[in-house]
Design a protein around this motif. Structure first.
Motif, PDB file in Angstrom:
ATOM      1  N   THR A  68       0.811  -1.204   0.000  1.00  0.00           N
ATOM      2  CA  THR A  68       0.000   0.000   0.000  1.00  0.00           C
ATOM      3  C   THR A  68       0.848   1.258   0.000  1.00  0.00           C
ATOM      4  O   THR A  68       2.032   1.249   0.342  1.00  0.00           O
ATOM      5  CB  THR A  68      -0.933   0.035   1.228  1.00  0.00           C
ATOM      6  OG1 THR A  68      -0.139  -0.013   2.409  1.00  0.00           O
ATOM      7  CG2 THR A  68      -1.899  -1.128   1.195  1.00  0.00           C
ATOM      8  N   LEU A  69       0.198   2.356  -0.370  1.00  0.00           N
ATOM      9  CA  LEU A  69       0.822   3.672  -0.429  1.00  0.00           C
ATOM     10  C   LEU A  69      -0.230   4.705  -0.091  1.00  0.00           C
ATOM     11  O   LEU A  69      -1.393   4.582  -0.481  1.00  0.00           O
ATOM     12  CB  LEU A  69       1.375   3.925  -1.838  1.00  0.00           C
ATOM     13  CG  LEU A  69       1.882   5.338  -2.146  1.00  0.00           C
ATOM     14  CD1 LEU A  69       3.183   5.595  -1.391  1.00  0.00           C
ATOM     15  CD2 LEU A  69       2.102   5.515  -3.653  1.00  0.00           C
ATOM     16  N   GLU A  70       0.183   5.749   0.649  1.00  0.00           N
ATOM     17  CA  GLU A  70      -0.710   6.860   0.957  1.00  0.00           C
ATOM     18  C   GLU A  70      -0.098   8.162   0.472  1.00  0.00           C
ATOM     19  O   GLU A  70       1.091   8.423   0.684  1.00  0.00           O
ATOM     20  CB  GLU A  70      -0.963   6.962   2.461  1.00  0.00           C
ATOM     21  CG  GLU A  70      -1.794   5.838   3.024  1.00  0.00           C
ATOM     22  CD  GLU A  70      -2.085   6.033   4.498  1.00  0.00           C
ATOM     23  OE1 GLU A  70      -1.787   7.133   5.012  1.00  0.00           O
ATOM     24  OE2 GLU A  70      -2.595   5.099   5.124  1.00  0.00           O
ATOM     25  N   LEU A  71      -0.927   8.964  -0.177  1.00  0.00           N
ATOM     26  CA  LEU A  71      -0.521  10.278  -0.653  1.00  0.00           C
ATOM     27  C   LEU A  71      -1.605  11.277  -0.276  1.00  0.00           C
ATOM     28  O   LEU A  71      -2.795  10.984  -0.434  1.00  0.00           O
ATOM     29  CB  LEU A  71      -0.341  10.287  -2.182  1.00  0.00           C
ATOM     30  CG  LEU A  71       0.600   9.242  -2.792  1.00  0.00           C
ATOM     31  CD1 LEU A  71       0.439   9.233  -4.313  1.00  0.00           C
ATOM     32  CD2 LEU A  71       2.034   9.526  -2.409  1.00  0.00           C
ATOM     33  N   LYS A  72      -1.210  12.447   0.204  1.00  0.00           N
ATOM     34  CA  LYS A  72      -2.226  13.460   0.494  1.00  0.00           C
ATOM     35  C   LYS A  72      -1.628  14.853   0.418  1.00  0.00           C
ATOM     36  O   LYS A  72      -0.421  15.050   0.580  1.00  0.00           O
ATOM     37  CB  LYS A  72      -2.877  13.230   1.852  1.00  0.00           C
ATOM     38  CG  LYS A  72      -1.991  13.449   3.052  1.00  0.00           C
ATOM     39  CD  LYS A  72      -2.801  13.246   4.340  1.00  0.00           C
ATOM     40  CE  LYS A  72      -1.941  13.456   5.583  1.00  0.00           C
ATOM     41  NZ  LYS A  72      -2.734  13.273   6.818  1.00  0.00           N
TER      42      LYS A  72
END
Length: 543
Positions: free
Chosen positions: A440-444
């Motif tokens: 998984t990866l999170e970008l914000k």
């Protein structure tokens, strides 16, 4: 200011429509005078000028710098809308001329204008293109949403009653049909001119742009009385002999859609769904997928409300389980196999949205548009399914949580932020994101819209970052190549001064911080390895 061709034509030719003569002295069939003498035709690309002339409230120029929502809607929904055909535009234009005696400078009888596959008059083709775009204006989509929410889109008896009602109200109609419920299969539009109730069967008689009275095959179809949609009264099943592709049919529980649309909705020039301003809707999104055979399989909000009934393309209209505020766009152009699908969401999505995407190979792209931002996700992949979550879609601080379930070779993700809508946009383009399968990866976007946060819970991550500032006067670009972060690190990448991205020695700050991640799947005892000192990286400047 550019002169709009349709307006010019109307002013010049308005007087000519006062006197209209029938092509035949005593018409024996509706289509002799009230339908085009040429066949349906495709228009590979509809221009920005046509987009402007189709809708009201549109900006004068195509520009992602000053009108990103309109530019994206043009690219995704309008530009190739008429490539396979103009059946909606031909049907609408013919009915408007029939109703008013003339429209956009073209007069009754409709059949007086020559052509073969399409009209000989290029200005008439332009006018038909404009009418073709009315199928995706605001009022049309609102009507579709209402019908989908009430479950009436496949009901033949309901379509028949609607056609009768509007005709008795002196409001001529179009009928829109689809081969299936899958938006990728497209649809077809015809002009309605009569209805017959034969007891066990009902009939809606139509002019079909794929068949002309003035060509032999079409003439035989009309003269034999075969030009109708048949409805089985007891079951509400409808069927139609689609030119060149067999029988299209549907009933309340299966098959394709049948929707009656009156000229009072289809005819007036209206806004596009993205040209309404921030006060008109609390939230507005446009969803697009590009790539051969790709489609949205499901959209679900944080409350469990979903777009489709599980395992189907059927809109879930149950108030307890259905979104009820999202409508798919079925391009009506004589039917075609599409490599994209698009949806309009009216109102607040109800929290984060989960997307389930299917690709049949070659990867996919999805663009999520809202009043304050655009999020674009591009995957390079083979066949398979992918899923991701988007928090605050279309708003100031969008967040993407992505799990590589499709074994994509790489992802590119672009955030376009409308910091000062119409005057300043900021772009954060993360390229060449390589995420191992099932990770998984999170970008914000940061709350001040000055930076982007990147979090990889389990794996080493490398990527390239492009940051841009778009204004009405200029575009500034800074590129940061070969950034990396370790498992469990959260990087914040910010420009120190957004007013001067092209200054001689700009500083881009990359600061790891410790947070408890919110990810697609819970991680037991995540390992967090904070780095105390910030990392300063020299950028590559571009003019």
């Amino acid at each position: 200011m550019k002169i709009r061709i349709p307006i010019t034509i109307f002013l010049i030719a308005a007087a000519a429509c006062i006197v209209g003569t029938s092509r035949s002295a005593s018409a024996q069939h509706f289509t002799e005078d009230n339908a085009w003498a040429f066949l349906n035709f495709g228009t590979p690309v509809l221009t920005w000028d046509q987009y402007r002339d189709t809708f009201i409230g549109t900006p004068p120029d195509y520009s992602y710098e000053t009108a990103a929502l309109d530019a994206a809607f043009y690219d995704g929904a309008y530009k190739t809308l008429a490539a396979p055909g103009n059946c909606y535009g031909m049907s609408l234009m013919a009915q408007l001329i029939r109703q008013k005696g003339g429209h956009l400078g073209y007069c009754y009888p409709v059949s007086q204008y020559s052509g073969s596959t399409g009209p000989s008059d290029t200005a008439l083709a332009y006018a038909i293109n404009l009418m073709h775009g009315h199928q995706i204006n605001l009022n049309s989509l609102k009507q579709y949403l209402e019908l989908f929410a009430t479950g009436k889109t496949r009901d033949g008896n309901y379509a028949f009653s609607s056609a009768e009602y509007y005709e008795l109200s002196d409001d001529p109609t179009l009928v829109n049909i689809t081969k299936t419920l899958n938006p990728l299969d497209g649809g077809h539009t015809m002009a309605v001119y009569d209805t017959y109730d034969l007891g066990s069967e009902k009939r809606i008689y139509v002019y079909d742009p794929n068949r002309s009275w003035y060509e032999s095959a079409g003439n035989s179809w009309y003269t034999s009385g075969s030009n109708y949609i048949s409805i089985e009264t007891s079951t509400s099943k409808w069927s139609f002999d689609m030119a060149g592709s067999g029988t299209w049919s549907g009933d309340p529980s299966s098959g394709g859609n049948i929707i009656i649309q009156p000229l009072s909705i289809a005819g007036p020039r209206d806004r596009s769904p993205v040209s309404m301003g921030l006060d008109a809707l609390s939230f507005l999104n446009q969803f697009f997928i590009y790539g051969s055979g790709n489609q949205v399989k499901q959209i679900t909000n944080s409350k469990g409300k979903r777009l489709f009934k599980p395992g189907t393309n059927e809109i879930d209209n149950d108030p307890n389980t259905g979104l009820l505020n999202t409508v798919p766009i079925y391009p009506s152009d004589a039917g075609g196999n599409y490599n994209y699908s698009s949806f309009v969401m009216f109102g607040n999505p109800g929290g984060a949205l989960e997307f389930d995407i299917e690709s049949t190979g070659g990867g996919y792209q999805i663009d999520i548009l809202g009043p304050r931002s655009i999020l674009s996700i591009m995957a390079e992949s083979e066949k398979g399914r992918d899923r991701f979550f988007v928090e605050n879609p279309g708003m100031i601080t969008p967040k993407l949580s992505l799990k590589n379930t499709i074994s994509a070779q790489k992802y590119d993700v672009k955030f376009t932020q409308f910091v000062n809508p119409g005057e300043e946009n900021r772009v954060f383009f993360l390229k060449d994101l390589v995420i191992p399968p099932e990770n998984t990866l999170e970008l914000k976007i940061t709350p001040d819209q000055k930076g982007v946060e990147v979090f990889s819970p389990k794996v080493q991550l490398g990527y390239n970052l492009l940051m841009e500032r778009w204004t009405t006067d200029e575009k500034q670009t800074v590129e940061l190549p070969q950034l990396s972060l370790n498992p469990g690190e959260n990087q914040i990448v910010k420009a120190i001064d957004w007013q001067n991205l092209r200054m001689i020695d700009p500083i881009i700050r990359i600061q790891p911080i410790v947070i408890q991640p919110i990810i697609i799947e819970p991680i037991i005892d995540p390992i967090i390895n904070p780095i105390i000192d910030p990392i300063l990286t020299e950028p590559v400047l571009k003019n």
